[in-house]
Scaffold this motif. Structure first.
Motif, short mmCIF file in Angstrom:
data_model
loop_
_atom_site.label_atom_id
_atom_site.label_comp_id
_atom_site.label_asym_id
_atom_site.label_seq_id
_atom_site.Cartn_x
_atom_site.Cartn_y
_atom_site.Cartn_z
N THR A 50 0.82 -1.20 0.00
CA THR A 50 0.00 0.00 0.00
C THR A 50 0.86 1.26 0.00
N MET A 51 1.96 1.21 0.75
CA MET A 51 2.79 2.40 0.90
C MET A 51 3.70 2.64 -0.29
N THR A 52 4.03 1.61 -1.04
CA THR A 52 5.00 1.75 -2.12
C THR A 52 4.38 1.74 -3.51
N ARG A 53 3.11 1.34 -3.65
CA ARG A 53 2.51 1.32 -4.98
C ARG A 53 2.26 2.75 -5.45
N THR A 54 2.30 2.93 -6.75
CA THR A 54 2.13 4.26 -7.33
C THR A 54 0.67 4.63 -7.50
N TYR B 288 11.19 -8.57 5.66
CA TYR B 288 11.31 -8.07 4.28
C TYR B 288 10.38 -6.89 4.04
N SER B 289 9.14 -7.01 4.47
CA SER B 289 8.15 -5.97 4.18
C SER B 289 8.49 -4.67 4.89
N TYR B 290 8.82 -4.74 6.18
CA TYR B 290 9.13 -3.52 6.90
C TYR B 290 10.48 -2.95 6.49
N GLY B 291 11.41 -3.84 6.10
CA GLY B 291 12.69 -3.35 5.59
C GLY B 291 12.51 -2.57 4.30
N LYS B 292 11.69 -3.09 3.39
CA LYS B 292 11.41 -2.40 2.14
C LYS B 292 10.68 -1.09 2.40
N LEU B 293 9.76 -1.10 3.37
CA LEU B 293 9.03 0.12 3.72
C LEU B 293 9.97 1.17 4.26
N LEU B 294 10.91 0.76 5.10
CA LEU B 294 11.88 1.70 5.67
C LEU B 294 12.76 2.30 4.58
N CYS B 295 13.17 1.50 3.61
CA CYS B 295 13.98 2.02 2.50
C CYS B 295 13.19 3.06 1.71
N ALA B 296 11.90 2.81 1.50
CA ALA B 296 11.07 3.77 0.78
C ALA B 296 10.95 5.08 1.55
N VAL B 297 10.81 4.97 2.87
CA VAL B 297 10.71 6.18 3.69
C VAL B 297 12.00 6.98 3.63
N ARG B 298 13.14 6.31 3.61
CA ARG B 298 14.41 7.02 3.52
C ARG B 298 14.55 7.76 2.21
N GLN B 299 14.04 7.18 1.13
CA GLN B 299 14.08 7.87 -0.15
C GLN B 299 13.27 9.16 -0.12
N VAL B 300 12.10 9.07 0.52
CA VAL B 300 11.26 10.27 0.63
C VAL B 300 11.90 11.27 1.58
N LEU C 280 4.78 8.47 4.24
CA LEU C 280 5.28 8.21 2.91
C LEU C 280 4.33 8.67 1.82
N PRO C 281 4.61 9.76 1.12
CA PRO C 281 3.80 10.12 -0.03
C PRO C 281 4.06 9.17 -1.17
N LYS C 282 3.17 9.19 -2.14
CA LYS C 282 3.35 8.37 -3.32
C LYS C 282 4.59 8.82 -4.06
N PRO C 283 5.35 7.88 -4.67
CA PRO C 283 6.56 8.27 -5.38
C PRO C 283 6.30 9.32 -6.46
N ASN C 284 5.20 9.21 -7.19
CA ASN C 284 4.95 10.14 -8.28
C ASN C 284 4.31 11.44 -7.81
N GLN C 285 4.07 11.54 -6.50
CA GLN C 285 3.45 12.73 -5.97
C GLN C 285 4.27 13.34 -4.84
N ALA C 286 5.46 12.82 -4.62
CA ALA C 286 6.24 13.24 -3.45
C ALA C 286 6.58 14.72 -3.52
N GLN C 287 6.83 15.25 -4.74
CA GLN C 287 7.21 16.65 -4.85
C GLN C 287 6.01 17.57 -4.77
N LYS C 288 4.80 17.04 -5.02
CA LYS C 288 3.62 17.88 -5.10
C LYS C 288 2.94 18.05 -3.76
N ARG C 289 3.09 17.08 -2.88
CA ARG C 289 2.31 17.11 -1.65
C ARG C 289 3.03 17.87 -0.56
N ASP C 290 2.27 18.54 0.21
CA ASP C 290 2.82 19.24 1.36
C ASP C 290 3.06 18.24 2.46
#
Length: 354
Positions: free
Chosen positions: A124-128, A205-217, A329-339
Motif C-alpha cells: 500500500t505504501m509503495t505502490r504508485t 522483508y516488508s518492513y525493511g522495504k518500507l523503511l527504504c522507501a521512507v528514507r528515499q522520501v 510516505l507520499p506516493k513516489p509520483n506525488q512526493a514533490q507535489k504534496r505538502d
C-alpha cells in the motif's frame, strides 16, 4: 507452548508434576497465565468494540487488525479456561487436547495475519496507484486463507500426525514437543519453518522495504523527513523485537525439547517461554492498534462518549487507513507535489474520531 524435555521426568500426572515444579511454582505460573489471558481478552475486546462503535475504522486493511484481535480474543477466551481445566486434571485428556488445539489455532492465525498485514502495508505504501478503499475482496481472502492455513497445521494433530499433550510442568497443553519419534519430529520441523520462519521473513522483508522507501522520501524533505524516518524506524524495531521476544524463546525451547537431551530444560524454564508467547495477545493490540493515531483518537472518543460528526463520516469512509504508518510516505509520483505537513500516506489522511 514449548514442553520441556523435563516434562517426561515430571510425568503426566498431577502429583508428579507438583513434585517437579512445586505447588507454589504451579500457583505462580497459573496466576501469570490467568493475568495474561485476562489482559489479552479485555484489550482485544476493546478493539472489537472500537470496530463496532466507529464504522469509519472498517477499511480493508483494518479488517486484518480485526482478524488478529478476534483470533487473540478467542485464544484467551478458549485457551485460558481449558488450560486451567487441563492443568487441574490428573492426566491428559479431551480438555488438554482441545486446549492445545485452540491455542495453536489462534496463535498461528495471529502470526499469519501479522505477516499478511506487514506485506499489505508495504504494498500500500509503495505502490504508485491510489489504493481502492472500497475493495474488501483481498482483505476477506487473506482472512479466510489465514484461518484455512492454521487449520491445515492444527487439525492433523487430532488425526495422528504428532499430538497434543501437557507441556512443561503440566500446567498447560500444546503440541507434544517432548516426543522424539520421527512422526513427531517431522511435524515440529515443518511447523517451525512454515509457521514461524516464513512469517518472520515476510515481516522483516516488508518492513525493511518500507523503511527504504521512507528514507528515499526523507531525502526530499530534509527536516520533517528525518523525523518521520526515525518514527517509522522505531515502529519497525518495536514490532520486530516484540515478535522475537514473544516467539523466539518459545521456538528455541520447543526445538531443544524435541531434539535436545532429556532434562536439558527445567520445568520452571519451560513455562517462561509459554507465558511470553501467550503475552503476544496483550502486545498485539497495543502495538498495532492503540499506537495508531486513528484508533487512539477513536478510543479517546469512546471514553468521552463522543460520536463521529455526521459531516466527517463521508470523508473518513473514503480514507484507507494504514495502521502505524500515518504521515510517513507520499506516493513516489506525488512526493514533490504534496505538502509534507499535511501528513499524507499515499493519499491517506490522518483520520480523527473527534
Amino acid at each position: 507452548m514449548p514442553a520441556a524435555s523435563a516434562a517426561a521426568a515430571c510425568g503426566d500426572g498431577r502429583d508428579e508434576a507438583e513434585r517437579c515444579l512445586g505447588p507454589a511454582g504451579r500457583l505462580a505460573a497459573a496466576v501469570c497465565l490467568g493475568a495474561v489471558g485476562s489482559l489479552g481478552f479485555c484489550s482485544n475486546l476493546l478493539v472489537l468494540l472500537l470496530f463496532w462503535r466507529f464504522p469509519a475504522l472498517r477499511s480493508p486493511i483494518n479488517l486484518l487488525l480485526l482478524n488478529i484481535a478476534l483470533s487473540d480474543l478467542l485464544g484467551c477466551a478458549l485457551g485460558t479456561p481449558l488450560g486451567l481445566a487441563a492443568g487441574a486434571a490428573a492426566a491428559p485428556g479431551a480438555a488438554c487436547a482441545w486446549h492445545g488445539f485452540a491455542t495453536a489455532l489462534c496463535g498461528i492465525i495471529s502470526l499469519i495475519s501479522l505477516a499478511v498485514l506487514s506485506y499489505e502495508r508495504c504494498c500500500t505504501m509503495t505502490r504508485t496507484a491510489e489504493p481502492d478503499t472500497t475493495n474488501y475482496r483481498k482483505a476477506w481472502t487473506a482472512i479466510i486463507l489465514s484461518w484455512t492455513y492454521s487449520l491445515l497445521w492444527t487439525v492433523p494433530l487430532l488425526l495422528g500426525w504428532s499430538s497434543y499433550g501437557p507441556e512443561g510442568p503440566g500446567i498447560t497443553c500444546s503440541v507434544n514437543w517432548h516426543s522424539k519419534d520421527a512422526n513427531n519430529a517431522s511435524y515440529i520441523i515443518c511447523l517451525f519453518i512454515f509457521c514461524l520462519v516464513i512469517p518472520f521473513a515476510i515481516i522483516v522483508y516488508s518492513y525493511g522495504k518500507l523503511l527504504c522507501a521512507v528514507r528515499q522520501v526523507s531525502s526530499m524533505h530534509r527536516g520533517l523527513g528525518r523525523s518521520r524516518e526515525r518514527r517509522i524506524l522505531l515502529m519497525v524495531v518495536v514490532m520486530v523485537v516484540c515478535f522475537l521476544l514473544c516467539w523466539l524463546p518459545y521456538a528455541a525451547v520447543a526445538l531443544l525439547a524435541t531434539f535436545g537431551q532429556p532434562g536439558l530444560i527445567t520445568p520452571a524454564a519451560s513455562i517462561i517461554p509459554a507465558i511470553l508467547a501467550k503475552s503476544s495477545t496483550v502486545y498485539n493490540p497495543i502495538i498495532y492498534v492503540f499506537l495508531n493515531k486513528q484508533f487512539y483518537r477513536c478510543f479517546v472518543a469512546l471514553l468521552r462518549c463522543n460520536k463521529f460528526p455526521q459531516s466527517s463520516l463521508p470523508r473518513l469512509k473514503k480514507q484507507q487507513q494504514n495502521p502505524g504508518s500515518e504521515e510517513l510516505l507520499p506516493k513516489p509520483n506525488q512526493a514533490q507535489k504534496r505538502d509534507p505537513e499535511r501528513g499524507a500516506v499515499g493519499g491517506l489522511q490522518e483520520a480523527t474520531c473527534m
